[in-house]
Design an enzyme around this catalytic site. Structure first.
Site, mmCIF file in Angstrom:
data_model
loop_
_atom_site.group_PDB
_atom_site.id
_atom_site.type_symbol
_atom_site.label_atom_id
_atom_site.label_comp_id
_atom_site.label_asym_id
_atom_site.label_seq_id
_atom_site.Cartn_x
_atom_site.Cartn_y
_atom_site.Cartn_z
ATOM 1 N N CYS A 149 0.702 -1.228 -0.070
ATOM 2 C CA CYS A 149 -0.041 -0.397 -0.182
ATOM 3 C C CYS A 149 0.953 1.464 0.142
ATOM 4 C CB CYS A 149 -0.990 -0.323 0.937
ATOM 5 S SG CYS A 149 -1.655 -1.513 1.120
ATOM 6 N N HIS B 66 -2.860 8.863 6.085
ATOM 7 C CA HIS B 66 -2.874 7.035 5.528
ATOM 8 C C HIS B 66 -4.756 6.552 5.519
ATOM 9 C CE1 HIS B 66 -2.116 3.407 3.720
ATOM 10 N NE2 HIS B 66 -2.666 2.881 4.848
ATOM 11 N N GLU C 13 -1.059 6.308 13.374
ATOM 12 C CA GLU C 13 -0.723 7.577 12.653
ATOM 13 C C GLU C 13 -1.195 8.430 13.362
ATOM 14 O OE1 GLU C 13 -3.081 7.402 8.910
ATOM 15 O OE2 GLU C 13 -1.577 9.164 8.503
ATOM 16 N N LYS D 92 -10.031 8.018 2.013
ATOM 17 C CA LYS D 92 -10.782 6.535 2.090
ATOM 18 C C LYS D 92 -11.968 6.791 2.276
ATOM 19 C CE LYS D 92 -5.659 4.570 2.098
ATOM 20 N NZ LYS D 92 -4.763 6.055 2.538
ATOM 21 N N HIS E 179 -9.685 1.686 0.065
ATOM 22 C CA HIS E 179 -9.071 2.021 -0.071
ATOM 23 C C HIS E 179 -8.042 1.034 -1.092
ATOM 24 C CE1 HIS E 179 -4.470 1.554 1.494
ATOM 25 N NE2 HIS E 179 -4.307 0.324 1.910
ATOM 26 N N PHE F 102 2.167 -3.288 4.652
ATOM 27 C CA PHE F 102 2.387 -4.705 4.925
ATOM 28 C C PHE F 102 4.237 -4.676 4.928
ATOM 29 C CE2 PHE F 102 -2.100 -6.824 4.296
ATOM 30 C CZ PHE F 102 -2.493 -5.991 5.584
#
Ligand SMILES: *[C@@H]1O[C@H](CO)[C@@H](O)[C@H](O)[C@H]1NC(C)=O
Ligand SMILES: *[C@@H]1O[C@H](CO)[C@@H](O)[C@H](O)[C@H]1NC(C)=O
Ligand SMILES: *[C@@H]1O[C@H](CO)[C@@H](O)[C@H](O)[C@H]1NC(C)=O
Length: 431
Positions: free
Chosen positions: A177, A318, A329, A352, A357, A418
């Site tokens: 991502c 994010h 975050e 998002k 996403h 990830f």
């Protein structure tokens, strides 16, 4: 060598909130959601057997003029068969951005100074599944000769450079991502280092196959409990957030060396000011609880940008709407913006909430939104933010429901993936 400055001169977008910058931006600032039911869109695909049956879906069955995606408008006859969906979205976003920048037919010597940096997180899972199915049923003769070329993660970058004859660096990032942010940041580096003058940068993702949703369900990442009200599912920072909503699309930017853009009188949207990268070195999916990786990426980007934290008016977070990720975050943002007066003038939002996403493409479309926020002095809202999760430390301005107007000298956008890979981009007002 003095660092060459890099600016944005073209934008393109294929997204659940619309195809084309005009439609996507209007929808994003007026609070429209692109999250829909997968079972309604693809009744026979088997999504009804999955716990999460919703996604950010690109509007189709209509023309570009209406903000919809029709491959026939962007691809030569036969090309749709030869290109996986992620490459098709990439071709569409690239064509928009290059047209916007006036760079679709550069002269031969300019082509040698034009490159492509375009990634995808997953590539074409669909073609792998389909060819396995054919192989099982009918053996070798049923496997398509296009199978391998279609699934390669660098094929979007390859097809873009073939179509326009770009002979500069040709690169494809695949960092889950964080792909989109890395593609744009790396492209900026190629230009500032002097490898090239112009780059088409971005990322694309076409992950809407039941097996992908099954996989994300197994790691308990997807939003649950919203199949009957898809538009309420993506709710970053809200107390009822339960996971992310998967989405499809692509974002593209034309990046260009500042003097090069000035010489040809190109319109300049913004400057790519900062790029920071880091790795968590911690766990494949769970971030360290204080967000150390995110802190390092943000601090490095600010340092490279050479701006003061007070210049950053907007953070496109994010924030995917997961219980843990959003909080970490936020903790990281607070740690970077440690002075309370700095936090007070920050607007933080997660687009998002409207798009879902887009995995590898997320950083690319969010870069487009961040550039437009800087250009228009408008902060897109966070949809579905009804009740802030204050107990978890979410007590800043997350722009609930409605866009906010404010002067934005610079916008920062985060992407985390990830494997523990983090990147931050900073865009500032055109010089
Ligand atoms: C795109 O790449 C495929 C291979 O994946 C190739 O067959 C096709 O001709 C290419 N099309 C263009 C326009 O580059
Ligand atoms: C690819 O696009 C076709 C329509 O052109 C659609 O039916 C199919 O579901 C898409 N697959 C993915 C993985 O996006
Ligand atoms: C960095 O990347 C990891 C990838 O696993 C991500 O989950 C995490 O949110 C990021 N790190 C933070 C917030 O410190």
């Amino acid at each position: 060598m003095t660092a060459r400055r890099v600016v944005v001169t073209g934008l393109g977008i294929v997204s659940p909130v619309g195809v084309g910058v005009k439609h996507a931006w209007n929808n994003i600032i007026s609070g429209k959601s692109g999250v829909r039911s997968l079972t309604a869109q693809y009744p026979d695909a088997g999504y009804d057997k999955l716990p999460s049956q919703i996604a950010g879906i690109i509007p189709r069955q209509g023309a570009y003029a209406e903000g919809k995606f029709d491959p026939k408008e962007w691809l030569e006859p036969g090309d749709a068969k030869r290109m996986a969906n992620f490459t098709q979205y990439a071709m569409c976003a690239a064509q928009q951005a290059l047209t916007d920048a006036g760079w679709t037919e550069p002269a031969d010597e300019q082509r040698e100074r034009t490159g492509v940096c375009f990634g995808t997180g997953i590539g074409s899972m669909e073609d792998i599944i389909e060819n396995q199915r054919q192989y099982t049923a009918g053996g070798l003769r049923k496997v398509s000769p296009m199978f391998l070329p279609k699934i390669l993660c660098n094929m979007a970058a390859g097809n873009i450079s073939i179509r326009y004859g770009f002979y500069g660096p040709n690169h494809a990032v695949s960092t889950a991502c964080t792909t989109g942010a890395h593609a744009i940041g790396d492209a900026m580096r190629f230009i500032s280092f002097g490898d090239t003058d112009v780059m088409l940068a971005g990322a694309s993702e076409a992950p809407l196959v039941p097996l992908a949703l099954a996989g994300f369900s197994k790691i308990k990442a997807l939003a649950l409990g919203f199949n009957d009200q898809p538009q309420a599912a993506s709710r970053p920072f809200d107390i009822d957030r339960s996971g992310f909503v998967i989405g499809e699309g692509a974002g593209a930017l034309v990046l260009e060396e500042l003097e090069h853009a000035r010489k040809r009188n190109a319109y300049i949207y913004a400057e790519v000011k900062g790029y920071g990268l880091s790795g968590d070195g911690f766990h494949i999916t769970a971030p360290p609880s204080e967000g150390a990786g995110a802190i390092r990426a943000m601090k490095r980007a600010v340092q490279i940008a050479g701006i003061s934290l007070a210049d950053i008016g907007y953070i496109n977070a994010h924030a995917t709407s997961t219980p843990l990720g959003d909080v970490i975050e936020n903790r990281a943002i607070k740690s970077v913006f440690s002075d309370p007066s700095l936090r007070q003038q920050l607007a933080i939002s997660s687009t998002k909430s409207a798009t879902g996403h887009l995995l590898g493409a997320a950083g690319a479309i969010e870069a487009v939104f961040s550039v437009l926020a800087v250009k228009h002095n408008i902060v897109p809202p966070t949809l579905n933010l009804d009740t802030l999760d204050v107990a978890a430390g979410l007590d800043l301005n997350y722009v609930p429901h409605t866009a906010q107007e404010r002067t934005i000298k610079a916008a920062l956008t985060n992407s985390f993936g990830f494997g523990g890979t983090n990147a931050t981009l900073i865009f500032a007002k055109a010089p």
